[in-house]
Design a protein around this motif. Structure first.
Motif, short mmCIF file in Angstrom:
data_model
loop_
_atom_site.label_atom_id
_atom_site.label_comp_id
_atom_site.label_asym_id
_atom_site.label_seq_id
_atom_site.Cartn_x
_atom_site.Cartn_y
_atom_site.Cartn_z
N PRO A 156 -1.42 0.03 -7.34
CA PRO A 156 -1.72 0.70 -5.62
C PRO A 156 -2.29 1.87 -5.91
O PRO A 156 -2.65 2.34 -4.46
CB PRO A 156 -0.64 0.42 -5.70
N VAL A 157 -2.60 2.99 -7.20
CA VAL A 157 -2.33 4.14 -7.01
C VAL A 157 -4.03 3.97 -6.44
O VAL A 157 -5.07 5.15 -5.91
CB VAL A 157 -2.51 5.17 -7.62
N ASP A 166 4.73 8.23 0.26
CA ASP A 166 5.28 7.75 -0.97
C ASP A 166 4.87 8.86 -1.97
O ASP A 166 5.01 9.98 -2.25
CB ASP A 166 4.43 6.49 -1.05
N PRO A 181 0.81 -1.34 -0.01
CA PRO A 181 -0.10 0.03 -0.10
C PRO A 181 0.81 1.85 0.00
O PRO A 181 1.99 1.35 0.69
CB PRO A 181 -0.64 0.12 1.17
N LEU A 182 0.17 2.23 -0.81
CA LEU A 182 1.25 3.58 -0.89
C LEU A 182 0.39 4.38 0.38
O LEU A 182 -0.63 4.13 0.81
CB LEU A 182 1.11 4.33 -1.94
N THR A 183 1.81 5.53 0.78
CA THR A 183 1.41 5.84 1.86
C THR A 183 1.08 7.51 1.74
O THR A 183 1.68 7.58 0.62
CB THR A 183 2.41 6.09 3.49
N ASP A 184 1.26 8.39 2.46
CA ASP A 184 1.17 9.91 2.17
C ASP A 184 2.01 10.01 1.95
O ASP A 184 2.30 11.60 0.32
CB ASP A 184 0.63 11.06 3.36
N MET A 230 2.34 11.29 -2.23
CA MET A 230 1.26 11.13 -2.73
C MET A 230 0.11 12.42 -2.06
O MET A 230 -0.59 12.85 -2.68
CB MET A 230 0.84 10.30 -2.14
N GLN A 231 0.97 12.44 -0.83
CA GLN A 231 -0.80 13.98 -0.04
C GLN A 231 -0.50 14.90 -1.20
O GLN A 231 -1.32 15.70 -0.42
CB GLN A 231 -0.11 13.93 1.10
N ASN A 271 -8.56 6.67 0.64
CA ASN A 271 -8.27 7.92 1.05
C ASN A 271 -9.99 9.33 0.57
O ASN A 271 -9.84 9.62 0.31
CB ASN A 271 -7.56 8.71 0.81
N TYR A 286 -4.97 3.41 -2.94
CA TYR A 286 -4.73 4.98 -2.07
C TYR A 286 -6.13 5.64 -2.18
O TYR A 286 -6.26 6.24 -0.68
CB TYR A 286 -3.39 5.25 -2.28
#
Length: 66
Positions: free
Chosen positions: A44-45, A8, A3-6, A20-21, A52, A48
């Protein structure tokens, strides 16, 4: 799929390399409306965006997210 985080980086596209954030909700909305909502388990995008959705809806309330 990891998983992607903010924090990444966006892996591709117009905002490639940005955290990403920091990618605009309007861009995520564009991706979501152009097929990514069907890829939430394999991309993964898309995962994400799905994870969110509540925050993105607040940031881009004019978008149709369904």
């Amino acid at each position: 799929m990891k998983p992607l985080t903010d924090l990444d980086r966006m892996p591709w596209g117009k905002h490639k390399g940005e955290c990403m954030q920091d990618v605009p909700a309007s861009y995520f909305h564009y991706l979501w409306q152009n097929g990514m909502k069907h890829e939430a388990t394999t991309n993964p995008v898309a995962a994400y965006i799905y994870a969110n959705l509540d925050a993105l809806k607040k940031e881009h309330p004019d978008g149709i997210w369904s």
